[in-house]
Design a protein around this motif. Sequence first.
Motif, PDB file in Angstrom:
ATOM      1  N   ILE A 100    -115.586  20.294 -23.943  1.00  0.00           N
ATOM      2  CA  ILE A 100    -114.659  20.585 -25.038  1.00  0.00           C
ATOM      3  C   ILE A 100    -113.598  19.492 -25.122  1.00  0.00           C
ATOM      4  O   ILE A 100    -113.280  18.993 -26.211  1.00  0.00           O
ATOM      5  N   ARG A 101    -113.058  19.106 -23.977  1.00  0.00           N
ATOM      6  CA  ARG A 101    -112.049  18.036 -23.978  1.00  0.00           C
ATOM      7  C   ARG A 101    -112.646  16.715 -24.444  1.00  0.00           C
ATOM      8  O   ARG A 101    -111.974  15.899 -25.073  1.00  0.00           O
ATOM      9  N   GLU A 102    -113.925  16.529 -24.160  1.00  0.00           N
ATOM     10  CA  GLU A 102    -114.584  15.289 -24.559  1.00  0.00           C
ATOM     11  C   GLU A 102    -114.657  15.157 -26.078  1.00  0.00           C
ATOM     12  O   GLU A 102    -114.540  14.055 -26.625  1.00  0.00           O
TER      13      GLU A 102
ATOM     14  N   ALA B 197    -127.819  25.616 -43.659  1.00  0.00           N
ATOM     15  CA  ALA B 197    -127.216  25.854 -42.350  1.00  0.00           C
ATOM     16  C   ALA B 197    -126.052  24.887 -42.181  1.00  0.00           C
ATOM     17  O   ALA B 197    -126.164  23.702 -42.499  1.00  0.00           O
ATOM     18  N   HIS B 198    -124.936  25.411 -41.699  1.00  0.00           N
ATOM     19  CA  HIS B 198    -123.744  24.611 -41.458  1.00  0.00           C
ATOM     20  C   HIS B 198    -123.243  24.893 -40.050  1.00  0.00           C
ATOM     21  O   HIS B 198    -123.668  25.855 -39.402  1.00  0.00           O
ATOM     22  N   TRP B 199    -122.328  24.083 -39.566  1.00  0.00           N
ATOM     23  CA  TRP B 199    -121.818  24.295 -38.214  1.00  0.00           C
ATOM     24  C   TRP B 199    -120.375  23.819 -38.111  1.00  0.00           C
ATOM     25  O   TRP B 199    -119.904  23.009 -38.915  1.00  0.00           O
ATOM     26  N   THR B 200    -119.674  24.360 -37.125  1.00  0.00           N
ATOM     27  CA  THR B 200    -118.343  23.874 -36.764  1.00  0.00           C
ATOM     28  C   THR B 200    -118.258  23.811 -35.240  1.00  0.00           C
ATOM     29  O   THR B 200    -118.954  24.539 -34.530  1.00  0.00           O
ATOM     30  N   MET B 201    -117.393  22.941 -34.761  1.00  0.00           N
ATOM     31  CA  MET B 201    -117.189  22.769 -33.325  1.00  0.00           C
ATOM     32  C   MET B 201    -116.080  23.700 -32.833  1.00  0.00           C
ATOM     33  O   MET B 201    -115.085  23.939 -33.534  1.00  0.00           O
ATOM     34  N   LEU B 202    -116.237  24.209 -31.642  1.00  0.00           N
ATOM     35  CA  LEU B 202    -115.227  25.075 -31.040  1.00  0.00           C
ATOM     36  C   LEU B 202    -113.886  24.361 -30.908  1.00  0.00           C
ATOM     37  O   LEU B 202    -113.824  23.200 -30.513  1.00  0.00           O
ATOM     38  N   ARG B 203    -112.811  25.072 -31.249  1.00  0.00           N
ATOM     39  CA  ARG B 203    -111.466  24.617 -30.921  1.00  0.00           C
ATOM     40  C   ARG B 203    -110.686  25.820 -30.409  1.00  0.00           C
ATOM     41  O   ARG B 203    -110.947  26.968 -30.811  1.00  0.00           O
ATOM     42  N   LEU B 204    -109.742  25.570 -29.527  1.00  0.00           N
ATOM     43  CA  LEU B 204    -109.048  26.648 -28.825  1.00  0.00           C
ATOM     44  C   LEU B 204    -107.538  26.523 -29.007  1.00  0.00           C
ATOM     45  O   LEU B 204    -106.827  26.049 -28.121  1.00  0.00           O
ATOM     46  N   PRO B 205    -107.018  26.961 -30.136  1.00  0.00           N
ATOM     47  CA  PRO B 205    -105.582  26.821 -30.393  1.00  0.00           C
ATOM     48  C   PRO B 205    -104.737  27.825 -29.619  1.00  0.00           C
ATOM     49  O   PRO B 205    -105.157  28.954 -29.361  1.00  0.00           O
TER      50      PRO B 205
ATOM     51  N   GLN C 254    -113.071  20.418 -37.564  1.00  0.00           N
ATOM     52  CA  GLN C 254    -114.338  21.112 -37.782  1.00  0.00           C
ATOM     53  C   GLN C 254    -115.488  20.507 -36.980  1.00  0.00           C
ATOM     54  O   GLN C 254    -116.464  21.193 -36.692  1.00  0.00           O
ATOM     55  N   ARG C 255    -115.407  19.219 -36.642  1.00  0.00           N
ATOM     56  CA  ARG C 255    -116.538  18.534 -36.036  1.00  0.00           C
ATOM     57  C   ARG C 255    -116.260  17.933 -34.660  1.00  0.00           C
ATOM     58  O   ARG C 255    -117.182  17.709 -33.885  1.00  0.00           O
ATOM     59  N   GLY C 256    -115.000  17.641 -34.354  1.00  0.00           N
ATOM     60  CA  GLY C 256    -114.712  16.960 -33.116  1.00  0.00           C
ATOM     61  C   GLY C 256    -114.930  15.458 -33.269  1.00  0.00           C
ATOM     62  O   GLY C 256    -115.330  14.968 -34.326  1.00  0.00           O
ATOM     63  N   THR C 257    -114.683  14.723 -32.204  1.00  0.00           N
ATOM     64  CA  THR C 257    -114.829  13.270 -32.237  1.00  0.00           C
ATOM     65  C   THR C 257    -115.533  12.793 -30.969  1.00  0.00           C
ATOM     66  O   THR C 257    -115.667  13.528 -29.992  1.00  0.00           O
ATOM     67  N   GLY C 258    -115.962  11.547 -30.990  1.00  0.00           N
ATOM     68  CA  GLY C 258    -116.559  10.945 -29.801  1.00  0.00           C
ATOM     69  C   GLY C 258    -118.072  11.004 -29.792  1.00  0.00           C
ATOM     70  O   GLY C 258    -118.720  11.582 -30.674  1.00  0.00           O
ATOM     71  N   GLU C 259    -118.635  10.422 -28.747  1.00  0.00           N
ATOM     72  CA  GLU C 259    -120.081  10.290 -28.639  1.00  0.00           C
ATOM     73  C   GLU C 259    -120.784  11.640 -28.566  1.00  0.00           C
ATOM     74  O   GLU C 259    -121.810  11.852 -29.219  1.00  0.00           O
TER      75      GLU C 259
ATOM     76  N   GLY D 239    -109.551  14.730 -25.255  1.00  0.00           N
ATOM     77  CA  GLY D 239    -108.859  15.071 -24.017  1.00  0.00           C
ATOM     78  C   GLY D 239    -108.133  16.397 -24.039  1.00  0.00           C
ATOM     79  O   GLY D 239    -107.565  16.811 -23.023  1.00  0.00           O
ATOM     80  N   ARG D 240    -108.135  17.083 -25.170  1.00  0.00           N
ATOM     81  CA  ARG D 240    -107.459  18.379 -25.283  1.00  0.00           C
ATOM     82  C   ARG D 240    -108.486  19.484 -25.500  1.00  0.00           C
ATOM     83  O   ARG D 240    -109.673  19.213 -25.599  1.00  0.00           O
ATOM     84  N   LEU D 241    -108.007  20.711 -25.605  1.00  0.00           N
ATOM     85  CA  LEU D 241    -108.896  21.833 -25.877  1.00  0.00           C
ATOM     86  C   LEU D 241    -108.873  22.239 -27.345  1.00  0.00           C
ATOM     87  O   LEU D 241    -109.650  23.090 -27.765  1.00  0.00           O
TER      88      LEU D 241
END
Length: 385
Positions: A321-323, A287-295, A338-343, A327-329
Amino acid sequence: MTSRRGHDPSRRARADGADVSRRRDADRPAGLRGRDLPILQGRGASYNPPNRFERHYVEPDPEALEADAEAPLTELIDDPSRSIIATNDSPDVGFDASVNPYRGCSHGCVYCYARPTHEYLGYSAGLDFETKILVKRRAPEMLREALSRPSWKPRVVAMSGVTDPYQPAEARLGVTRGCLEVLRDFRNPVAIITKNRLVARDADVLADLASHGAAAVLVSITSLDRSLQRVLEPRTSTPSGRLETVRRLADAGIPVGVMVAPVIPGLTDHEAPSIVAAAAEAGALAAHWTMLRLPHGVKELFEDWLEAHFPDRRARVLHRIREVRDGRLSDAAFGRRQRGTGEYAGQVAALFAAAVRKAGLPGMPPLSAEAFRVPGGARQLGLFA
């Protein structure tokens, strides 16, 4: 809808800087906001946001639109592409060669990161992306020619790198199956990602490839909630249908896993453990995953979709999403997209890793090009020295 200079879908639209219309939702009169347009049954988008490369944009007249407006039909357009294998040097996608039998996708997933690719063809990332589908009818023939060339270095080919190879039109056209039959003839390894149970139709071809260690399938499952899936991914297979597909492929001896993609913060992130557990029970190996991004234009579409279907969650989802996107979408940077950043992104990663450990998933076996051959020709052993 956007205006188009000519009708050749292979041309690339120009970007002329200041002359390009890049209206933001807030810049438009309230009556013309996408969220105020009728919800179209069976479609992820309800309108066409402006194409960032086009000078002109035609706004729909809200007074001419009825509340029960019918969704536009899917239009299949012949794609004049002269090559079929696309290459990339992205360090975080897992492959460098891909085949895309279709451009655009009628699955209608509102969040799809590939939507903006339609803007390069002179179309919109909105309804155009899911109703104007370019079909590479000669894809199998072009693929056979490409794999026969001495310059081809046998390696994993992804299907698809951009849009789903098993969207609804494939059931009738069989372009993807034709490509798989070519790959089987050459024993060239293939990795498939799809949301459609139609992939099980081709279990015979995939099983032949798998016997040479040359096939793997990832079934994408975003949510197990049928009511959510119905509006989030309106023309995809049901969650239960996708799990049954995992089972059928596993039973046929084809290495299969799931892709929980995208994880939508504040909307689907809590489902990761249940998706992984259900996939493991069905026979998934990984199982793999990716984080949503909205270009680009996907931002506007997704915000309006939230307002139409989950207005009570809109603010929370966009905040999350911004978190994870600083701070962006959206964030297109390698290593972060693919993963995003932050806590919060870290919490999602930890939750998913724990679910995989609990399910005891062993992981997918590596794909091999050792059995590659040119039908009727000599085996190219020197390529693997």
